[in-house]
Design an enzyme around this catalytic site. Structure first.
Site, mmCIF file in Angstrom:
data_model
loop_
_atom_site.group_PDB
_atom_site.id
_atom_site.type_symbol
_atom_site.label_atom_id
_atom_site.label_comp_id
_atom_site.label_asym_id
_atom_site.label_seq_id
_atom_site.Cartn_x
_atom_site.Cartn_y
_atom_site.Cartn_z
ATOM 1 N N THR A 5 0.810 -1.206 0.000
ATOM 2 C CA THR A 5 0.000 0.000 0.000
ATOM 3 C C THR A 5 0.842 1.253 0.000
ATOM 4 O OG1 THR A 5 -1.910 0.987 1.059
ATOM 5 C CG2 THR A 5 -0.149 0.301 2.509
ATOM 6 N N GLY A 161 0.750 5.976 -7.367
ATOM 7 C CA GLY A 161 0.064 4.858 -8.013
ATOM 8 C C GLY A 161 0.459 4.663 -9.464
ATOM 9 N N CYS A 164 4.493 3.116 -8.613
ATOM 10 C CA CYS A 164 4.700 1.929 -7.777
ATOM 11 C C CYS A 164 3.739 0.806 -8.167
ATOM 12 C CB CYS A 164 4.508 2.299 -6.307
ATOM 13 S SG CYS A 164 4.682 0.897 -5.192
ATOM 14 N N THR A 167 0.899 -0.095 -5.627
ATOM 15 C CA THR A 167 -0.018 0.990 -5.281
ATOM 16 C C THR A 167 -0.937 1.230 -6.466
ATOM 17 O OG1 THR A 167 1.707 2.008 -3.912
ATOM 18 C CG2 THR A 167 -0.117 3.425 -4.575
#
Length: 177
Positions: A5, A161, A164, A167
């Site tokens: 996350t 996001g 990564c 993410t």
């Protein structure tokens, strides 16, 4: 580093905001894309988010909330007491989770070893696999953009996001005004 996350916390002039993406990963597989890893606690006066093992994080949330109640909402005292408990307990020292907690005045990172860290700038902190990307984006937006606090968190997490693989851009935020 926890591959699960990205959580970002930002304490601006008018609002405190926490945000997180929705991805839960297991190895190189996405298990869920819309998980909620942030919470409002202590009657909505404190924001918290976690990265790492979900089961461990829920235990930590519950323990931290009890400390917050015991200290009557004093965030600094609660994180110090929580850290002491974390370091003394053999079981807790093995938990694989990190937390960010903030109110309108303070922001803290609680590490998996029981450390308590207040960000150097006192206003931006991030954890998780995309944490450094979100932190970098947030610092740049904070420095150069005239942007609302919640929008800063959303845009920073969106950038994380996009970079990564652990993410996503399914972003949830909570705000304290």
């Amino acid at each position: 580093m926890f591959h699960a996350t990205t959580i970002l916390a930002y304490k601006g002039k008018n609002k405190a905001v926490i945000g997180g993406d929705g991805q839960v990963s297991f190895g190189n597989t996405v298990l869920k894309g819309n998980a909620v890893k942030i919470r409002k606690i202590h009657n909505g006066k404190v924001l918290a988010g976690f990265a790492g093992s979900t089961a461990d994080a829920f235990n930590l949330f519950d323990m931290f909330e009890k400390n917050l109640e015991h200290t009557k909402g004093d965030l600094l005292k609660a994180v110090i007491e929580f850290s002491k408990e974390w370091r003394k307990d053999k079981y807790l020292r093995k938990l694989e989770a990190m937390m960010l907690v903030l109110d309108r005045d303070k922001i803290f990172l609680l590490s998996g070893t029981g450390d308590v860290v207040e960000p150097e700038d006192g206003k931006i902190a991030a954890i998780g696999s995309g944490g450094n990307y979100a932190l970098s984006a947030a610092r740049a937006l904070d420095k150069f953009a005239d942007i609302d606090e919640e929008e800063l968190v959303k845009e920073s997490l969106k950038i994380a996001g996009e970079i990564c693989i652990y993410t996503n851009t399914n972003i949830k935020t909570y705000v304290l005004e």
